[in-house]
Design an enzyme around this catalytic site. Sequence first.
Site, PDB file in Angstrom:
ATOM      1  N   SER A 184      46.434  41.678  35.448  1.00 12.71           N
ATOM      2  CA  SER A 184      45.536  42.983  35.314  1.00 12.71           C
ATOM      3  C   SER A 184      44.411  42.915  36.168  1.00 12.71           C
ATOM      4  CB  SER A 184      45.245  43.272  34.011  1.00 12.71           C
ATOM      5  OG  SER A 184      44.138  42.749  33.423  1.00 12.71           O
ATOM      6  N   MET A 185      43.662  43.783  36.552  1.00 13.44           N
ATOM      7  CA  MET A 185      42.521  43.717  37.154  1.00 13.44           C
ATOM      8  C   MET A 185      41.320  43.050  36.353  1.00 13.44           C
ATOM      9  SD  MET A 185      40.948  47.481  36.574  1.00 13.44           S
ATOM     10  CE  MET A 185      40.447  48.148  34.981  1.00 13.44           C
ATOM     11  N   LYS A 186      41.484  42.851  35.139  1.00 17.21           N
ATOM     12  CA  LYS A 186      40.450  42.369  34.098  1.00 17.21           C
ATOM     13  C   LYS A 186      40.110  40.848  34.466  1.00 17.21           C
ATOM     14  CE  LYS A 186      39.509  46.172  31.686  1.00 17.21           C
ATOM     15  NZ  LYS A 186      38.060  46.569  31.302  1.00 17.21           N
ATOM     16  N   ASP A 187      41.262  40.053  35.250  1.00 13.86           N
ATOM     17  CA  ASP A 187      40.836  38.780  35.688  1.00 13.86           C
ATOM     18  C   ASP A 187      39.526  38.654  36.386  1.00 13.86           C
ATOM     19  OD1 ASP A 187      43.314  38.450  34.410  1.00 13.86           O
ATOM     20  OD2 ASP A 187      44.344  37.813  36.334  1.00 13.86           O
TER      21      ASP A 187
END
Length: 458
Positions: free
Chosen positions: A43-46
Amino acid sequence: MFKYYNSIIETIGNTPLVKLNKVTRNVKGTILAKLEYFNPGNSMKDRMAVRMIEDAERSGELKPGGTIIEGTSGNTGMGLALMAIAKGYKCIFTLADKQSREKIDILRAMGAEVIVCPTNVAAEDPKSYYSVAKKLNKEIPNSFYVNQYDNLSNTLAHYESTGPEIWEGTDGKITHFVAGVGTGGSMSGIGKFLKEKNQNITTIGIDSYGSVFKKYKETGIFDEKEIYPYLTEGIGEDILPKNVDFDVIDHFIKVTDKDAAIMARRLAREEGLFIGWSCGSAVHGALEYARNHMNDNDLMVILMPDHGTRYLNKIYNDNWMKDHGYLEEREFATARDILRRQGIHQQLVTIPVDMRIDKAILVMNQEGISQVPVTDGDHIVGTITDSRILKNLIENPEFKNERVKEIMDDPLPFVAMDSTVDVLSSLIDKKITAVLVRDENNNAHIITQHDILMAMTS
Ligand SMILES: Cc1ncc(COP(=O)(O)O)c(C=O)c1O
């Protein structure tokens, strides 16, 4: 070239832009999806996890051996867990119980402690996942409460990485940017960067029904009456996080849980993009906007936050979809419909068991068919196929003088007239290449794989 990464953290970012080709039918312009599931935590949350942890280390809020605490819908937890592993921290995550089981299991698999809290309580309720995270932060020495909602390193991560990637990836030709808004970090960071490059770029935030953002943007009113429980994970809020920069977001569009789920499933089947639920929201809202506002030369980028594996037991599960009333029962054609199309009065071609093989080949040739039921008197006792005949003739050309019964296969199965094509196709395999059906006058008919294909595509 000898190339490797020093840790999994270095593989974060530089995700691909992929053109949508099917769901965009009848929409002008080009629409690209920025596939954030290519990040190592899917996910982009990395991206923001790295920035929030490194900023906390720099400011001294997070010290060696410390504990990372966060209230997360799962994806941020995964990014933080990767950082914790790389840097030797402990993690405790609080989650609302509406989050997918998969997300909880993944976080535990990555060594994090997970505390599940009720969804249907106000943010300030002591049982909410926000409050529990804050309380743990007070109680646990040397702990750092990340607070992705108000921690502006979240926005900064996207301003510094995702925004420039989109600008460079489109060679500065992007005209519209669409992203779901939860903490606001991705939309605010990317939107700010893009608007600094070209203030004419339009930004569209995707909101959920049950969330406060759209009304707040349009009226300036934080309306508690807008708040009610909804299911889509990651977007919409019942608070105004500091990371939502309303000045950077031109419009908000609300998308229902159902429309989002249906679009996510279409993206998987029609585009080969196995993406998360909020990606369905983003694409549904983006297409609604694009249909009314985009022109041929416009170039839209939609941010796709995460991967479909996290929703296998929800939107990618047919029973779950049916239980929620999201899955329209599909009207499949039946065996009866296929026969009607073929002309039900067509006589079934059969071959008697003791016909010679060379004669049988002639019959099959004349009729242009590759499989024929074999009869003994009034009974269907077997099947003869051109592939079986060919195999035997290659081994022994004299085989043509043998009788059909020497090489026939088992008879084809009979199915009911009202069997639907999904049932028919489940019966067909390498050995059973067609099925038989009897009409009201007891006449047998054959339905081949090709007939089923035609019924499904016309
Ligand atoms: C699946 C998913 N979609 C969208 C979002 C919204 O992104 P942001 O928090 O950057 O607004 C999140 C954030 O939690 C998410 O997990």
